[in-house]
Design a protein around this motif. Structure first.
Motif, PDB file in Angstrom:
ATOM      1  N   ASP A  83       0.568   3.859   1.769  1.00 21.84           N
ATOM      2  CA  ASP A  83       0.454   4.858   2.868  1.00 21.84           C
ATOM      3  C   ASP A  83       1.371   4.668   4.137  1.00 21.84           C
ATOM      4  O   ASP A  83       1.286   5.011   5.111  1.00 21.84           O
ATOM      5  CB  ASP A  83      -0.822   4.622   3.389  1.00 21.84           C
TER       6      ASP A  83
ATOM      7  N   ARG B 144       3.342  -3.103  11.995  1.00 23.66           N
ATOM      8  CA  ARG B 144       2.464  -2.217  11.366  1.00 23.66           C
ATOM      9  C   ARG B 144       2.240  -1.050  11.895  1.00 23.66           C
ATOM     10  O   ARG B 144       1.657  -0.941  12.999  1.00 23.66           O
ATOM     11  CB  ARG B 144       1.378  -3.013  10.801  1.00 23.66           C
TER      12      ARG B 144
ATOM     13  N   GLN C  52       1.903   2.142   5.529  1.00 25.56           N
ATOM     14  CA  GLN C  52       1.502   1.004   6.672  1.00 25.56           C
ATOM     15  C   GLN C  52       2.205  -0.227   6.197  1.00 25.56           C
ATOM     16  O   GLN C  52       2.699  -0.836   7.336  1.00 25.56           O
ATOM     17  CB  GLN C  52       0.171   0.855   6.517  1.00 25.56           C
TER      18      GLN C  52
ATOM     19  N   ASP D  74       0.858  -1.189   0.058  1.00 24.17           N
ATOM     20  CA  ASP D  74      -0.169  -0.002  -0.070  1.00 24.17           C
ATOM     21  C   ASP D  74       0.840   1.356  -0.068  1.00 24.17           C
ATOM     22  O   ASP D  74       2.086   1.377   0.495  1.00 24.17           O
ATOM     23  CB  ASP D  74      -0.963   0.096   1.141  1.00 24.17           C
TER      24      ASP D  74
ATOM     25  N   ARG E  24      -1.161   4.628   9.285  1.00 23.94           N
ATOM     26  CA  ARG E  24      -1.324   5.421   7.976  1.00 23.94           C
ATOM     27  C   ARG E  24      -0.366   6.812   8.484  1.00 23.94           C
ATOM     28  O   ARG E  24      -0.563   7.473   9.468  1.00 23.94           O
ATOM     29  CB  ARG E  24      -2.598   5.908   7.791  1.00 23.94           C
TER      30      ARG E  24
HETATM   31 MG    MG Z   1      -3.800   1.927   4.807  1.00 17.38          MG
END
Ligand code: MG
Ligand code: UDP
Length: 330
Positions: free
Chosen positions: A92, A193, A94, A90, A196
């Protein structure tokens, strides 16, 4: 060559920072490309990506015909990427760019599918933070095929695995499941993780629930068997009531209440079973119509490179970089 596929939907705040982080992480990789799939962004994301191409020849931009959602964008990226290995992540932060070298190392050491599994997860949205563990618990219990839990799309797949996934025509895709299902030599890399890095989450609660249902329905028949389990329960209750009618009693109100409760109880169970059936039948309908997962409007290579294949193609197992396609863009 290693390809990195990144779906982008209204990420203007993060794109440049993200690209810089990925480029740094891949510094020592040699040949690589990054395929940004612009999923119908309404902000300046596409312009930023096109600009990025004028200064970095690694950047490929796929423009979809509209917003197709996360899975549609990933499918288009998987079709377009040309690398011997393809990384999905992704845009962002993350899926942290620092983890990329570990994924690549594991692949070079012989793994054909390297899954990044979350060791910890930071999630500022309370409801989601509560729902994720619940989802993985349900999926883990129901799934007929072992799927690594706590893993999203963040992973590396060898070309063979990518081709296998691309060849599957499923409409309602749960990629972490398909990735496990195709097999090959798997390895796991653990990571933490984070939240964002900026902007708002782009997936609605509704689309997440749909995705969770896709996961369960495409890897388990158990919900369909629910009606049998419920049938046993209602039969048992009915038998119990029949026997108790033989006992002497005179409290009419209690009987009336009992009947009403039983009607609602059985009605509820029936609706539940119908709902479960509906989930599966709706998906069968999707499969029969076999509409594409997404439609690519254009593919832009960096103007710093020479040949640029372009076309408007539906993503369903075909080759979207057909050599005979016209050269345009840039
Ligand atoms: Mg995300
Ligand atoms: N995304 C997309 N299409 C959409 C929604 C999201 O391509 O319709 C992209 C988004 O830009 C991001 C990734 O998919 O790179 C994951 O989205 P998001 O971070 O909003 O999901 P979350 O992390 O909250 O599950």
């Amino acid at each position: 060559m290693v390809s990195v596929v990144v779906p982008i939907y209204n990420e203007e705040e993060l794109i440049l920072r993200f690209h810089e982080a990925v480029a740094n992480a891949l510094e020592h990789v040699g040949d690589w490309e990054i395929v940004y799939v612009n999923d119908g962004s309404t902000d300046s994301s596409l312009d930023l990506l096109r600009e990025l191409q004028t200064v970095d020849s690694h950047v490929v931009v796929v423009e979809l015909s509209r917003n197709w959602g996360h899975m549609g964008a990933i499918a288009a990226g998987l079709q377009t990427a040309r690398g011997r290995a393809v990384i999905l992540m992704d845009g962002d932060f993350q899926d942290p760019p620092e983890v990329l070298p570990q994924l690549i190392k594991s692949w070079r050491d012989g793994a054909e599918v390297v899954v990044a599994v979350r060791r910890t997860r930071q999630e500022s949205r309370r409801l989601l933070a509560a729902l994720f563990p619940l989802f993985y618990r349900v999926l883990g219990t129901l799934s007929d095929y072992p799927i690594p839990l706590n893993a999203g799309i963040f992973s590396l797949m060898d070309r063979r695995a990518v081709d296998s996934v691309n060849a599957m025509g499923e409409r309602n895709r749960y990629l972490p499941g398909l990735r496990a299902w195709v097999g090959y030599k798997n390895a796991i890399v653990y990571y933490d993780r984070h939240d964002r890095a900026g902007g708002d989450g782009k997936l609605s609660l509704f689309s997440r629930i749909k995705y969770a249902m896709d996961a369960i329905t495409s890897f388990s028949y158990k919900p369909l068997r629910l009606s049998f389990a419920l049938f046993m329960v209602t039969t048992f209750v009915a038998a119990f009531l029949a026997v108790s009618m033989l006992l002497p009693k005179n409290i009419v109100e209690i009987a009336a209440l009992g009947v009403a409760a039983a009607v609602f109880f059985v009605g509820g169970l029936l609706l539940l079973c119908l709902g479960v059936l509906g989930e599966y039948i709706g998906r069968v309908y999707d499969e029969v119509r076999s509409r594409p997962l997404s439609i690519i409007n254009r593919v832009y290579a960096s103007p710093l490179r020479t040949s640029v294949p372009v076309g408007m193609v539906a993503v369903q197992g075909g080759n979207h970089r057909g050599e005979d396609e016209v050269t345009e863009a840039a």
